[in-house]
Design a protein around this motif. Structure first.
Motif, PDB file in Angstrom:
ATOM      1  N   PRO A  78      -9.205  45.379 -28.882  1.00 47.71           N
ATOM      2  CA  PRO A  78      -8.036  45.922 -29.594  1.00 47.71           C
ATOM      3  C   PRO A  78      -6.788  45.097 -29.311  1.00 47.71           C
ATOM      4  O   PRO A  78      -6.572  44.632 -28.190  1.00 47.71           O
ATOM      5  CB  PRO A  78      -7.899  47.334 -29.021  1.00 47.71           C
ATOM      6  N   VAL A  79      -5.981  44.904 -30.327  1.00 45.92           N
ATOM      7  CA  VAL A  79      -4.743  44.133 -30.212  1.00 45.92           C
ATOM      8  C   VAL A  79      -3.569  45.096 -30.210  1.00 45.92           C
ATOM      9  O   VAL A  79      -3.373  45.864 -31.154  1.00 45.92           O
ATOM     10  CB  VAL A  79      -4.606  43.140 -31.383  1.00 45.92           C
ATOM     11  N   ARG A  80      -2.791  45.061 -29.141  1.00 44.64           N
ATOM     12  CA  ARG A  80      -1.587  45.886 -29.063  1.00 44.64           C
ATOM     13  C   ARG A  80      -0.506  45.215 -29.907  1.00 44.64           C
ATOM     14  O   ARG A  80      -0.106  44.086 -29.651  1.00 44.64           O
ATOM     15  CB  ARG A  80      -1.135  46.007 -27.613  1.00 44.64           C
ATOM     16  N   LYS A  81      -0.033  45.914 -30.909  1.00 39.60           N
ATOM     17  CA  LYS A  81       0.892  45.273 -31.838  1.00 39.60           C
ATOM     18  C   LYS A  81       1.827  46.301 -32.465  1.00 39.60           C
ATOM     19  O   LYS A  81       1.570  47.502 -32.450  1.00 39.60           O
ATOM     20  CB  LYS A  81       0.112  44.566 -32.954  1.00 39.60           C
ATOM     21  N   VAL A  82       2.933  45.782 -33.011  1.00 38.30           N
ATOM     22  CA  VAL A  82       3.815  46.603 -33.832  1.00 38.30           C
ATOM     23  C   VAL A  82       3.271  46.572 -35.251  1.00 38.30           C
ATOM     24  O   VAL A  82       2.932  45.515 -35.783  1.00 38.30           O
ATOM     25  CB  VAL A  82       5.253  46.066 -33.792  1.00 38.30           C
ATOM     26  N   ILE A  88       8.198  52.369 -41.912  1.00 38.90           N
ATOM     27  CA  ILE A  88       8.718  52.419 -40.549  1.00 38.90           C
ATOM     28  C   ILE A  88       7.749  51.706 -39.620  1.00 38.90           C
ATOM     29  O   ILE A  88       6.557  51.580 -39.916  1.00 38.90           O
ATOM     30  CB  ILE A  88       8.935  53.896 -40.112  1.00 38.90           C
ATOM     31  N   ASP A  89       8.275  51.218 -38.495  1.00 33.66           N
ATOM     32  CA  ASP A  89       7.465  50.545 -37.487  1.00 33.66           C
ATOM     33  C   ASP A  89       6.798  51.560 -36.571  1.00 33.66           C
ATOM     34  O   ASP A  89       7.432  52.529 -36.123  1.00 33.66           O
ATOM     35  CB  ASP A  89       8.328  49.616 -36.623  1.00 33.66           C
ATOM     36  N   TYR A  90       5.513  51.308 -36.249  1.00 36.65           N
ATOM     37  CA  TYR A  90       4.804  52.039 -35.207  1.00 36.65           C
ATOM     38  C   TYR A  90       4.628  51.080 -34.029  1.00 36.65           C
ATOM     39  O   TYR A  90       4.233  49.926 -34.216  1.00 36.65           O
ATOM     40  CB  TYR A  90       3.451  52.531 -35.699  1.00 36.65           C
ATOM     41  N   ILE A  91       4.907  51.572 -32.819  1.00 39.28           N
ATOM     42  CA  ILE A  91       5.025  50.709 -31.649  1.00 39.28           C
ATOM     43  C   ILE A  91       4.154  51.265 -30.527  1.00 39.28           C
ATOM     44  O   ILE A  91       4.157  52.477 -30.280  1.00 39.28           O
ATOM     45  CB  ILE A  91       6.497  50.634 -31.188  1.00 39.28           C
ATOM     46  N   PRO A  92       3.427  50.417 -29.793  1.00 42.45           N
ATOM     47  CA  PRO A  92       2.605  50.912 -28.683  1.00 42.45           C
ATOM     48  C   PRO A  92       3.464  51.540 -27.580  1.00 42.45           C
ATOM     49  O   PRO A  92       4.566  51.060 -27.279  1.00 42.45           O
ATOM     50  CB  PRO A  92       1.896  49.659 -28.175  1.00 42.45           C
ATOM     51  N   LEU A  93       2.948  52.602 -26.995  1.00 50.64           N
ATOM     52  CA  LEU A  93       3.606  53.228 -25.854  1.00 50.64           C
ATOM     53  C   LEU A  93       3.687  52.229 -24.708  1.00 50.64           C
ATOM     54  O   LEU A  93       2.753  51.494 -24.441  1.00 50.64           O
ATOM     55  CB  LEU A  93       2.815  54.460 -25.413  1.00 50.64           C
TER      56      LEU A  93
END
Length: 325
Positions: A78-82, A88-93
């Motif tokens: 899995p790639v942590r990404k915006v 709208i932007d979804y952002i990793p915790l």
């Protein structure tokens, strides 16, 4: 006044440009001149995100696990990404927001920011996003005379929860002593539901075969599988890189009908290729099934309607003449 750059940072940097003039909950926001970069964390370094178990009829599954997720080699890490859904932007915790002013020595003025319309705070270090949900970040510069400038507002949604996986079975099923039995006419359907960014990938496998992404269909037919024990597992990944612990469903495929036997306590006599039976003979009827077992035995005499038969009893046909059983 100097231009302020917004950086979202974790470990490894990958560039992403935010959508402009985002409107949310009646607040006009913009990320004009703001370059957003999101760092990618290798999956082995990510603490497992929250998973929830959804009960479905006639399935067996592992309980929700905690800790790092061990991802099979055939599943892409899995790639942590915006991720932007067009609005709208979804952002990793755990992402940190870093504010910078170009050509600024850090002495002549300062950067101020406000999170969720709270009090203005002088910026001294990256701002961590530690809570799920939507946030509004405002920032700007203040010179030595107290004059504000370059004010900007940015909004996004923090997502730290992996998708919830559930499995449903369509077609014949039977459960006995905690074991689920199905047939070739049964299908298993996996679903990955995510309340925030949404589910991007749903990887499933059967009988330890290679994982396949079934996000568009989710259905796994069982018609081509052999009889016996089967294990199906699924991983779900959302659009910001949160991955679930696997959901494992175990079942037994049974495509063979029970075998029925009829025995008599008095041996029949074969005359002219016909079985002649004493009117006093007792018929012992039994059935056996190696997998799911026998649910019921039904008997019909002389073409009458089939009726349930208790195999602990015997059957006697006293009427003289030709009969069928």
């Amino acid at each position: 006044m100097k231009k302020i750059t917004l950086l979202l940072s974790l470990l490894l940097i990958a560039s992403f440009v935010s959508a402009q003039h985002v409107t949310t909950e009646g607040v006009q926001t913009t990320s004009a001149d703001a370059e957003i970069t999101s760092e990618v964390v290798p999956v082995e370094n990510i603490d497992a995100t929250t998973t929830r178990s959804v009960s479905t009829t006639a399935t067996r599954r592992t309980a929700a696990a905690t800790g790092p997720v061990e991802v099979p080699a055939e599943i892409p890490a899995p790639v942590r990404k915006v991720w932007n859904n067009g609005t709208i932007d979804y952002i990793p915790l755990g992402t940190e927001i870093k504010l910078e002013a170009e050509n600024w020595d850090g002495e002549n003025g300062k950067i101020l920011y406000s999170m969720n319309l709270g009090a203005a705070t002088e910026y001294t270090q990256p701002v961590p996003l530690t809570e799920e949900g939507q946030f509004v970040l405002g920032w700007g510069t203040q010179d030595l005379w107290g004059t504000y400038g370059n004010t900007k507002i940015y909004t996004g949604i923090v997502d730290g929860t992996a998708p919830v996986i559930s499995s449903l079975l369509s077609g014949p099923t039977y459960t006995a002593d905690g074991v689920l039995y199905v047939t070739k006419d049964t299908s298993i359907l996996f679903k990955g539901e995510d309340d925030l960014a949404g589910t991007e990938h749903l990887y499933t496998n059967l009988l330890d075969a290679n994982y396949a992404d079934v996000i568009k269909t989710g259905a796994l037919p069982l018609a081509e599988l052999p009889e016996g024990n089967v294990s199906a597992s699924a991983y779900a990944v959302d659009y910001v890189g949160n991955i679930s612990h696997p959901l494992i469903t175990e079942f037994v495929i049974d495509n063979t009908a029970p075998a029925v036997e009829i025995e008599l306590d008095i041996e029949p006599v074969l005359i002219n290729n016909e079985q002649h039976v004493s009117p006093y003979a007792q018929f012992y009827i039994s059935a056996a099934d190696e997998l799911s077992g026998v649910a019921n035995v039904f008997v019909s005499v002389d073409g009458a309607d089939f009726a349930a038969f208790d195999t602990t009893n015997t059957l006697v046909i006293e009427e003289i003449g030709k009969h069928s059983l």
